[in-house]
Design an enzyme around this catalytic site. Structure first.
Site, mmCIF file in Angstrom:
data_model
loop_
_atom_site.group_PDB
_atom_site.id
_atom_site.type_symbol
_atom_site.label_atom_id
_atom_site.label_comp_id
_atom_site.label_asym_id
_atom_site.label_seq_id
_atom_site.Cartn_x
_atom_site.Cartn_y
_atom_site.Cartn_z
ATOM 1 N N GLU A 1 7.501 2.139 0.068
ATOM 2 C CA GLU A 1 8.402 1.067 0.493
ATOM 3 C C GLU A 1 8.023 -0.275 -0.122
ATOM 4 O OE1 GLU A 1 8.732 0.693 4.683
ATOM 5 O OE2 GLU A 1 9.011 2.834 4.973
ATOM 6 N N ASP A 2 6.724 -0.572 -0.108
ATOM 7 C CA ASP A 2 6.288 -1.930 -0.436
ATOM 8 C C ASP A 2 5.767 -2.093 -1.856
ATOM 9 O OD1 ASP A 2 6.945 -2.450 2.126
ATOM 10 O OD2 ASP A 2 4.910 -2.630 2.897
#
Length: 734
Positions: A97-98
């Site tokens: 996600e990051d």
């Protein structure tokens, strides 16, 4: 934070504190070295270095390097002694996600299973949703379905949420409240459902603290004050128990415990009590060697203090749905203070605290599964059933929320099998708990050998027998009283499928009617014209068009015009085509969900009628002079010519009002006249008019208008009848 994602994704720029970072991982490495093989420890260490590199330059709102969060989550997971794959996934749970790391790269480095775990923990950031609520519901759906295939997904997710809740102070207050509410509604109940009692309680306490900070502080202060006031009572009870049990030859570990703040708050809320009225703030836990000693200890304590009637629960003989086992009893202690005592074995205590996390559910052979594991497997399977039956992610989440609350009613099948049901469950819920087919076909029930209505709420100890019929089907009215998510989802699923089939058939009839003014019928529309029409509108097949028309989502006159144009392009027909009369749709009154007789005017065969296509509801049939259709005259294109089709034996509801002299036996005379004219009474109400008159309101079942006229003529012959009239469903005179 990404895995739980709604919590702390913000990034701050600050100098990394590498010494703290290395100490965190060294502590984790020491923990996992106690139960993992050296090669697995090396694999986890490689995942740590990979995650540290991926999150390099990212920081939490607290100012700590972001990698401290995955390490902390992995420490919590290691406390459950999960395997190397789970620990690796916990360290990597935010990288998809990051950071720019893709799922395939994780699979190449750490294996396909680890990549699937990380994917199950990741949000659906790349998909655009219409609202925040839809996005949240879809994320939960994805997570819960991933959990159903591998339990480690939710264990890592719960550890992730716990660490974020512990560090929630750095988030703005509005976000704190939102995350706390989400935790109370979803994550804490899941922890409870999996038997993770310690985690469940901590999530509740942290959520309470952040959702209602003022209430939390006031209650915490009151508890501190109460400790001093009740210390003498607690000391006396503890000393008495420690003295009594050895006298009975019982070796036990005795723990005093204070009830959690959220539990006290919820009790005050539900029972409308002030803090001073909540007396059982303190309790005791007696931990013994085996099950037999649990019951022996219970006898010893009941001999020491009098038990409160109705406050004894045997969760050993009948465990909770999450596998929890204990004896619960409430005693009247010194000064009349109620004292709650839990009695359990060491193994029961271990399961109560760590639940399914203490079992290798995803590794064990099915033959060796414990009862707890079977229950958990059954619940996870039910999630897949809910997904199949639910129309969208929001509906799925609604059903899961219902089922997350622990069952408190225990009922028996005729063969003695125990079913744990949520409080308020009915016989229909029980039928679906037995099997979906039993629920779909149930027509009646026997509770404790007596025939009872299906909506009857079940009580502890009830024996329930479901009576089924081969051609029965779910009733939409069941949705008003079923309690379980499975029952609600399966009923909706069945009705939705039935509605689609009926709507498709209705849509086909409506389109055929709309094509007649163009000199066409459905059978004359070529495959070329259909393909062109479907392609231009991005629709897969004709049935979808028919269903949309039947549900009122498309107007048949517009679809007919476009199909006629497409047909003209292929055949080169002249522009001027002799139109044919459209003809009327024939109404039998038994079409089902797609065709509904309006309740406002209650049309019956013989009444002049008109139909209107209501969006999402199908075709609604009204009498010509119904006030409702006067308000809808402006809806062009939605009106449909309808006529009654001759049917035999079909009955229709109709309402009448009979004004009579207030005389003894008049109701019986009117009812007898109705019966003599072969009509059924569905409902009757008697109102007192101005003396000396009475008003009788009937809902009857008749076959047609001629039958109704004959019935009214029979009632008029009664001497006491002053006036008789047909009324609408809303009570007005028609």
């Amino acid at each position: 934070m990404a895995g739980s994602s709604s919590t702390v994704p913000e990034v701050l720029i600050e100098t990394p504190r590498s010494s703290v970072l290395s100490l965190d991982f060294e502590r984790l490495k020491k923990t996992i070295s106690e139960y993992l093989r050296p090669e697995d420890v090396g694999r986890v260490e490689a995942a740590y270095h990979f995650a540290a590199q991926a999150h390099s330059g990212q920081f939490r709102i607290s100012g700590e390097p972001y990698i401290t969060h995955p390490v902390a989550v992995t420490e919590l997971v290691a406390g459950w002694r999960l395997d190397a794959q789970a620990l690796t996934a916990a360290l990597l749970h935010d990288v998809m996600e990051d950071t720019t790391v893709a799922k395939q790269e994780i699979a190449d480095r750490f294996g396909k299973v680890t990549a699937e775990l990380v994917d199950g923990l990741s949000k659906l950031d790349k998909i655009e949703f219409r609202s925040q609520e839809e996005a949240q519901a879809e994320n939960f759906r994805k997570m819960l379905l991933a959990m159903a295939s591998d339990l480690r997904v939710i264990l890592i997710k719960l550890a992730d949420r716990l660490h974020n809740m512990r560090t929630l102070d750095y988030v703005r207050p509005s976000k704190q409240r939102r995350i706390a509410s989400e935790t109370l509604e979803i994550y804490a109940p899941i922890a409870n459902r999996l038997g993770l009692n310690a985690l469940y309680r901590e999530l509740q306490e942290l959520s309470f603290m952040h959702k209602y900070p003022m209430r939390y502080r006031v209650l915490a202060k009151a508890i501190r004050a109460a400790r001093g006031n009740r210390r003498e009572v607690v000391s006396k009870v503890l000393a008495a128990i420690e003295e009594r049990l050895p006298q009975w030859g019982i070796a036990a570990e005795i723990q005093g415990r204070e009830k959690h703040l959220y539990g006290i708050y919820r009790k005050m809320l539900e029972k409308r009590l002030s803090f001073s009225q909540v007396l059982d703030i303190y309790g005791f836990r007696v931990i013994v060697t085996d099950t037999a000693t649990c019951y022996l200890a219970l006898g010893a304590l009941h001999g020491l203090y009098k038990p409160v009637p109705g406050k004894f629960k045997d969760y050993i003989a009948i465990p909770k749905g999450n596998g929890y086992q204990s004896l619960h009893t409430t005693l009247i202690g010194p000064f009349g203070t109620p004292v709650e005592v839990q009695i359990r074995t060491h193994e029961m205590h271990h399961i109560a605290e760590t639940g399914v996390a203490s079992h290798w559910l995803y590794k064990e052979d099915e033959k060796t599964l414990s009862e707890l594991q079977h229950k958990t497997t059954s619940w996870l399977q039910s999630l897949l059933e809910l997904q199949n039956a639910s129309g969208d992610s929001a509906e799925f989440l609604e059903h899961v929320k219902i089922d997350l609350f622990p069952g408190e009613v225990y009922v028996f099948s005729p063969k003695g099998k125990i079913f744990s049901m949520p409080r308020g469950s009915t016989s229909v819920d029980f039928a679906y708990a037995v099997h979906t087919d039993v629920g779909n076909r149930c027509v009646a029930c026997r509770i404790n050998a007596e025939l009872m209505p299906l909506r009857t709420e079940l009580r502890n100890g009830d024996q329930v027998e479901i009576i089924t019929a081969a051609h029965a089907s779910p009733n939409p009215a069941w949705l008003s009283y079923v309690r379980t998510g499975k029952a609600r989802a399966q009923i909706r699923h069945f009705l939705k499928n039935v509605q689609q089939e009926e709507s498709s058939a209705l849509g086909e009839r409506l389109l055929n009617q709309a094509l007649r003014p163009h000199g066409l019928t459905l059978g004359q529309i070529s495959i070329f014209a259909w393909d062109r029409f479907l392609r231009d509108r991005g629709v897969r097949n004709r049935k979808e068009i028919f269903t949309d028309i039947g549900l009122g989502k498309r107007l048949p006159v517009i679809v007919a015009r476009r199909l006629a144009e497409a047909q003209d392009m292929e055949t080169g027909r002249p522009d001027v085509v002799k139109p044919k009369p459209a003809g009327a749709i024939l109404i039998r009154g038994s079409e089902g969900i797609a065709v509904q007789l309006a309740k406002c005017c209650q049309p019956i065969p013989g009444d002049p009628i008109i139909g209107i296509i209501r969006k999402g509801q199908g075709l609604e049939v009204h009498v010509h002079d119904c006030p409702t259709i006067q308000r809808l005259r402006g809806e062009r294109g939605r009106w449909v010519d309808v006529e009654w089709e001759h049917t035999d034996g079909r009955h229709f509801d109709v309402s009448i009002r009979v004004l009579t002299h207030d005389a003894r036996g008049v109701l019986a005379k009117v009812a007898n006249a109705i019966a003599e004219n072969n009509a059924n009474i569905q409902h009757v109400r008697m109102d007192s008019e101005q003396v000396p008159y009475s008003s009788l309101q009937f809902t009857l079942q008749v076959t047609d208008r001629i039958h109704l006229a004959r019935l009214l003529k029979g009632i008029r012959r009664i001497p006491e009848v002053v006036r008789i009239m047909r009324t609408r469903g809303d009570g007005t005179v028609s």
